[in-house]
Scaffold this motif. Structure first.
Motif, mmCIF file in Angstrom:
data_model
loop_
_atom_site.group_PDB
_atom_site.id
_atom_site.type_symbol
_atom_site.label_atom_id
_atom_site.label_comp_id
_atom_site.label_asym_id
_atom_site.label_seq_id
_atom_site.Cartn_x
_atom_site.Cartn_y
_atom_site.Cartn_z
ATOM 1 N N CYS A 50 -11.962 -3.702 -3.111
ATOM 2 C CA CYS A 50 -11.354 -3.295 -1.845
ATOM 3 C C CYS A 50 -12.212 -3.678 -0.650
ATOM 4 O O CYS A 50 -11.677 -3.901 0.448
ATOM 5 C CB CYS A 50 -11.086 -1.788 -1.862
ATOM 6 N N GLN A 51 -13.524 -3.758 -0.820
ATOM 7 C CA GLN A 51 -14.375 -4.234 0.261
ATOM 8 C C GLN A 51 -14.189 -5.729 0.482
ATOM 9 O O GLN A 51 -14.294 -6.221 1.605
ATOM 10 C CB GLN A 51 -15.851 -3.938 -0.050
ATOM 11 N N PHE A 52 -13.906 -6.457 -0.595
ATOM 12 C CA PHE A 52 -13.709 -7.901 -0.478
ATOM 13 C C PHE A 52 -12.368 -8.238 0.172
ATOM 14 O O PHE A 52 -12.266 -9.160 0.974
ATOM 15 C CB PHE A 52 -13.794 -8.550 -1.859
ATOM 16 N N LEU A 53 -11.334 -7.464 -0.169
ATOM 17 C CA LEU A 53 -9.999 -7.747 0.351
ATOM 18 C C LEU A 53 -9.880 -7.318 1.808
ATOM 19 O O LEU A 53 -10.523 -6.367 2.242
ATOM 20 C CB LEU A 53 -8.946 -6.996 -0.474
ATOM 21 N N PRO A 54 -9.051 -8.007 2.589
ATOM 22 C CA PRO A 54 -8.738 -7.493 3.925
ATOM 23 C C PRO A 54 -7.920 -6.217 3.810
ATOM 24 O O PRO A 54 -7.260 -5.974 2.805
ATOM 25 C CB PRO A 54 -7.920 -8.625 4.552
ATOM 26 N N GLY A 55 -7.981 -5.402 4.857
ATOM 27 C CA GLY A 55 -7.229 -4.157 4.860
ATOM 28 C C GLY A 55 -8.140 -2.951 4.865
ATOM 29 O O GLY A 55 -9.374 -3.075 4.829
ATOM 30 N N PRO A 56 -7.567 -1.751 4.904
ATOM 31 C CA PRO A 56 -8.341 -0.502 4.952
ATOM 32 C C PRO A 56 -8.927 -0.172 3.585
ATOM 33 O O PRO A 56 -8.209 0.228 2.669
ATOM 34 C CB PRO A 56 -7.308 0.538 5.394
ATOM 35 N N ALA A 57 -10.236 -0.321 3.447
ATOM 36 C CA ALA A 57 -10.865 -0.221 2.122
ATOM 37 C C ALA A 57 -10.649 1.141 1.479
ATOM 38 O O ALA A 57 -10.329 1.232 0.293
ATOM 39 C CB ALA A 57 -12.360 -0.515 2.236
ATOM 40 N N SER A 58 -10.822 2.227 2.234
ATOM 41 C CA SER A 58 -10.709 3.550 1.619
ATOM 42 C C SER A 58 -9.278 3.814 1.158
ATOM 43 O O SER A 58 -9.055 4.424 0.102
ATOM 44 C CB SER A 58 -11.174 4.642 2.584
ATOM 45 N N SER A 59 -8.280 3.356 1.915
ATOM 46 C CA SER A 59 -6.886 3.530 1.494
ATOM 47 C C SER A 59 -6.596 2.719 0.244
ATOM 48 O O SER A 59 -5.868 3.160 -0.653
ATOM 49 C CB SER A 59 -5.941 3.111 2.621
ATOM 50 N N GLN A 60 -7.169 1.520 0.158
ATOM 51 C CA GLN A 60 -6.959 0.698 -1.030
ATOM 52 C C GLN A 60 -7.636 1.313 -2.249
ATOM 53 O O GLN A 60 -7.101 1.259 -3.364
ATOM 54 C CB GLN A 60 -7.461 -0.718 -0.764
ATOM 55 N N VAL A 61 -8.816 1.910 -2.052
ATOM 56 C CA VAL A 61 -9.464 2.611 -3.159
ATOM 57 C C VAL A 61 -8.599 3.792 -3.592
ATOM 58 O O VAL A 61 -8.440 4.057 -4.792
ATOM 59 C CB VAL A 61 -10.872 3.081 -2.748
ATOM 60 N N CYS A 62 -8.032 4.502 -2.638
ATOM 61 C CA CYS A 62 -7.111 5.603 -2.931
ATOM 62 C C CYS A 62 -5.955 5.113 -3.801
ATOM 63 O O CYS A 62 -5.617 5.731 -4.817
ATOM 64 C CB CYS A 62 -6.613 6.202 -1.612
#
Length: 398
Positions: free
Chosen positions: A54-66
């Protein structure tokens, strides 16, 4: 699928959505404590690899981890329920604030809006401070950040931040950046190759739509709903470095065409610091105050879905391929270059539009300085700072 898992996912993430103050880095800490240490839904290695994706991908990292945690626990339904529950509290507050701004736009004390702008100055300055310490540990990356800031400010295009990140990714391939230890392979999270390819193709089609639609279907390209959707979708697709970096993209998306005024935008950004959960909930506020249609709660849901759709498509599309890609040194070097440029892009956003709109005299400068000191050195929670600043602004600046 165990229905109990779905209910558990919703309850736990709703609780986190009510209490997760402090921004994306703090959210990742909350998730680790809740799902690795306390409940054991993921091992520390699996959680670390999910965060790396999720840190590598664009976008909101914490939401993607969620989303990834919900996926690991309860499949696709769990991914969507985790996202809904985590966002629900902040979205409801931001929509209510948007209605307040819309209804009482002419009667809101100007000092209150000014105070929210000064808090935005402090919050973005804090983000620049922290990200510079993390992503610019040497003079090469400091210089890349400076170039990124200069390009973002001097190139007269809303695409300038993306250009700077692209150049930084290329530069990262040949500049002497320190390698990081490659992360270990992540476990599969239940995404098949067929669904993965569908998500990536849909993502590519939607990203190409702004360039293709005017020539193929001009009437559709000029439709207001289509323009709003593609604008928010593009903003959610091309953000590296966390929620704060979406600020210049969203500002160009909604303020430049006149859908939202600059004061309304910065007031919403300041208010977003007082609520828990991800900063991308700002899109719900923008959808509420948007003019013309869509607006109100329908606009909030529309803009929220548009800005988050890339996160689902990217995460579902990349998960099956991540284990192979993440081991390559060039990918890691490109990401380090992008991260350095992100610091510069955010620094440029701190100046324009935030600083020039909020810091207009000695009093607003002192408020911004006090807010920054409280955030960085006294560890004052951002939500408390917003409340105090609003009261001070109401009494002192009105």
């Amino acid at each position: 699928m165990n229905p109990g898992n779905l209910g558990e996912v919703f309850r736990v993430f709703l609780r986190l959505g009510l209490t997760s103050f402090g921004g994306p880095v703090a959210h990742l800490g909350y998730f680790h404590e809740a799902f690795v240490q306390r409940r054991g839904w993921l091992t520390a290695r699996d959680y670390g690899n999910l965060v790396a994706i999720c840190q590598f991908l664009p976008g909101p990292a914490s939401s993607q981890v969620c989303i990834g945690i919900g996926l690991a626990r309860a499949g696709l339904a769990g991914a969507f329920l985790a996202w809904i529950a985590f966002l629900l509290p902040s979205v409801l507050v931001m929509v209510a604030f948007g209605y307040g701004v819309t209804v009482w736009r002419d009667s809101i004390p100007p000092g209150l809006l000014t105070a929210l702008k000064t808090v935005a100055v402090a919050v973005v300055a804090q983000a620049v401070w922290r990200m510079a310490n993390q992503f610019c540990p040497d003079r090469v990356r400091v210089s890349m950040a400076v170039v990124g800031a200069a390009g973002s400010l001097l190139i007269p295009s809303s695409l300038a931040p993306l250009l700077m990140m692209g150049l930084a990714a290329v530069a990262g391939q040949w500049l002497a950046l320190d390698d990081r230890e490659p992360p270990s392979a992540t476990r599969e999270l239940g995404i098949g190759r067929g669904l993965s390819m569908f998500c990536l193709v849909l993502l590519a089609v939607l990203l190409a739509a702004p360039a293709l639609l005017p020539g193929l279907v001009p009437a559709l390209a000029d439709h207001q709903l289509v323009k709003v959707f593609l604008s928010f979708f593009s903003s959610g697709s091309l953000v590296f470095g966390g929620g704060h970096v979406v600020l210049p993209l969203l500002q160009a998306t909604v303020v430049s065409p006149g859908w939202v005024t600059s004061s309304e935008f910065l007031a919403g950004y300041g208010a977003a610091q007082a609520v828990p959960g991800p900063l991308f909930s700002l899109s719900a506020y923008l959808g509420t105050v948007l003019a013309p249609f869509p607006s109100g709660w329908q606009g909030a849901l529309f803009c929220l879905a548009a800005i988050y759709l890339p996160s689902f498509l990217l995460l579902f599309g990349v998960l099956p391929f991540w284990s192979a890609v993440q081991r390559h040194g060039p990918v890691q070097k490109a990401q380090m270059g992008i991260n350095a440029a992100v610091v510069g892009v955010l620094l440029a956003a701190l100046y324009q539009p935030i600083w020039v709109s909020a810091v207009t005299d000695g009093r607003t400068f002192l408020m911004a300085l006090a807010a920054f000191t409280g955030l960085v050195f006294w560890r004052v929670p951002s939500w408390l700072l917003v409340i105090v600043a609003a009261a001070v602004g109401w009494l002192w600046l009105t």
